[in-house]
Design a protein around this motif. Sequence first.
Motif, mmCIF file in Angstrom:
data_model
loop_
_atom_site.group_PDB
_atom_site.id
_atom_site.type_symbol
_atom_site.label_atom_id
_atom_site.label_comp_id
_atom_site.label_asym_id
_atom_site.label_seq_id
_atom_site.Cartn_x
_atom_site.Cartn_y
_atom_site.Cartn_z
ATOM 1 N N ALA A 15 7.403 -18.685 -14.702
ATOM 2 C CA ALA A 15 6.141 -19.259 -14.233
ATOM 3 C C ALA A 15 5.913 -20.645 -14.822
ATOM 4 O O ALA A 15 4.899 -21.260 -14.583
ATOM 5 C CB ALA A 15 4.977 -18.345 -14.590
ATOM 6 N N ARG B 239 6.371 -24.520 -14.884
ATOM 7 C CA ARG B 239 6.632 -25.469 -13.813
ATOM 8 C C ARG B 239 7.519 -26.602 -14.283
ATOM 9 O O ARG B 239 7.418 -27.051 -15.408
ATOM 10 C CB ARG B 239 5.316 -26.030 -13.274
ATOM 11 C CG ARG B 239 4.553 -25.042 -12.428
ATOM 12 C CD ARG B 239 3.198 -25.576 -12.063
ATOM 13 N NE ARG B 239 2.336 -25.613 -13.238
ATOM 14 C CZ ARG B 239 1.300 -26.417 -13.351
ATOM 15 N NH1 ARG B 239 1.018 -27.269 -12.391
ATOM 16 N NH2 ARG B 239 0.536 -26.398 -14.420
ATOM 17 N N SER C 238 3.549 -18.485 -5.523
ATOM 18 C CA SER C 238 3.257 -19.429 -6.602
ATOM 19 C C SER C 238 2.311 -20.515 -6.105
ATOM 20 O O SER C 238 2.503 -21.054 -5.012
ATOM 21 C CB SER C 238 4.550 -20.080 -7.113
ATOM 22 O OG SER C 238 5.398 -19.108 -7.688
ATOM 23 N N TYR D 240 1.676 -14.588 -10.846
ATOM 24 C CA TYR D 240 2.258 -14.382 -12.168
ATOM 25 C C TYR D 240 1.340 -14.754 -13.324
ATOM 26 O O TYR D 240 1.589 -14.342 -14.454
ATOM 27 C CB TYR D 240 3.547 -15.195 -12.293
ATOM 28 C CG TYR D 240 4.666 -14.683 -11.419
ATOM 29 C CD1 TYR D 240 5.666 -13.876 -11.949
ATOM 30 C CD2 TYR D 240 4.718 -14.991 -10.064
ATOM 31 C CE1 TYR D 240 6.703 -13.398 -11.160
ATOM 32 C CE2 TYR D 240 5.743 -14.513 -9.258
ATOM 33 C CZ TYR D 240 6.729 -13.720 -9.807
ATOM 34 O OH TYR D 240 7.744 -13.235 -9.011
ATOM 35 N N ASP E 258 10.346 -22.725 -3.821
ATOM 36 C CA ASP E 258 9.655 -23.203 -5.020
ATOM 37 C C ASP E 258 10.239 -24.540 -5.448
ATOM 38 O O ASP E 258 11.083 -24.619 -6.349
ATOM 39 C CB ASP E 258 9.799 -22.182 -6.154
ATOM 40 C CG ASP E 258 8.989 -20.917 -5.902
ATOM 41 O OD1 ASP E 258 7.892 -21.035 -5.325
ATOM 42 O OD2 ASP E 258 9.450 -19.830 -6.278
#
Length: 422
Positions: A33, A35, A164, A195, A395
């Motif tokens: 999770a 970034r 996400s 998440y 993602d």
Amino acid sequence: MRSTLLSLSLLSLLGLSAGQPRHQHQHLHRHRANRAPIAKRDKVTVTDSKYSTTTEVPEVVVYVDQNNNPIRTTTETVVYVPATVEIYEASTPTTEISPLSTKAAPVVESESSSYQTASPTTQQASSSQLVSSADSYPTSSKSASSSAASPSSSSGALHGVSYSPYKGNGECKTADEVDADFALIANDYGVMRLYGVDCDQVATAYAAAKKYGNKLFLGIYDITAVEDAVSTIAAGVQNDWDIVDTVSVGNELVNDGAATVDQSISAMNQTRSLLRSAGYEGPVVVVDTAVAILAHPELCDESDYCAINCHPFFDANTGPDAAGSFVTSTVSSIRSKLSDSSKRIVVTETGWPWQGESNGEAVPGLDQQSTALSSIKTAFASNASNVILFTAFNDMWKKAEAATFMAEQYWGMGGQYSPSDE
């Protein structure tokens, strides 16, 4: 806007920050999770003798790393400059790099096998290197209605999907952008798995789920801040606990050595107690990899049900058509380790990438993804709600790495991009 693949020959095009650790295992994947923002260039300059004056147009540019593996697809402003005009320096945005991050040196794909170093503030290419990429790089489906609608069947009869709330540049999606995402996927999935609690994601996902008729699988990623996370969750769902399917505590922390078994179970028990006081009576679970749970079945024994992440792509001996049997075999192995063999087991992550490098018999691709997902869905046809697919959209905020076969960003269902990344 044209859909093209911009082929440039340079080594320093943009900065990447690495937010994900290297994996310690072969066939299971940790989708962090954290970034990893990728800076967007202001402009890409192309020399072209066909132009008599400097011309700016939007183009779809595919970035790749030093091994010619795609990193992301995005729209950039391409400046076409006549060959006789001196190339000017384009400004380069500043990219924040976390203390734990490292800079990579990605390049833009070249049709030849050779590369030439160029200034990181000046990007040049010949227009003869522009080739169509419409067949190779799918775009997001826009066929779903944006009007409010409930899933065509009850959420229990549908698979879930992970989601996400981050844009490709690492920024948080707005409430409108989250709503636009849900509008595309709401009818296909019963439960949306989140998440963490950052980016106001609980509140924005709650509003969208309420509008489109979905349930939420919420997560507490930082197990050192359980009390604050529970407060954020309660406020985010406005104490409307009926919309919450499950709350998870951690994600693959034992597998990665980020927490001990006792720490994970203690955090889960604390979370459960706080949630019960807040009015939530649903399941609270620890999520970890199948490998971690086979070694520590007490993670499942102490959870309200057994929650595992299981990715057949990371087994080099499993092809797309065997993805379903790989997952069900793993579930059976775990069941044999539980103190209560009748306990519910939910696969909280599984899927297949549509782009990246091959891992033995595990080959990425759109057809391969379709085959793998079909295999998984068939295997769980009688209990679809026990599977959460990974993931709703590509993602692009993540970092491509050789350790994950350069596929980390490309697990979106059908190669789908979020509208905020198009």
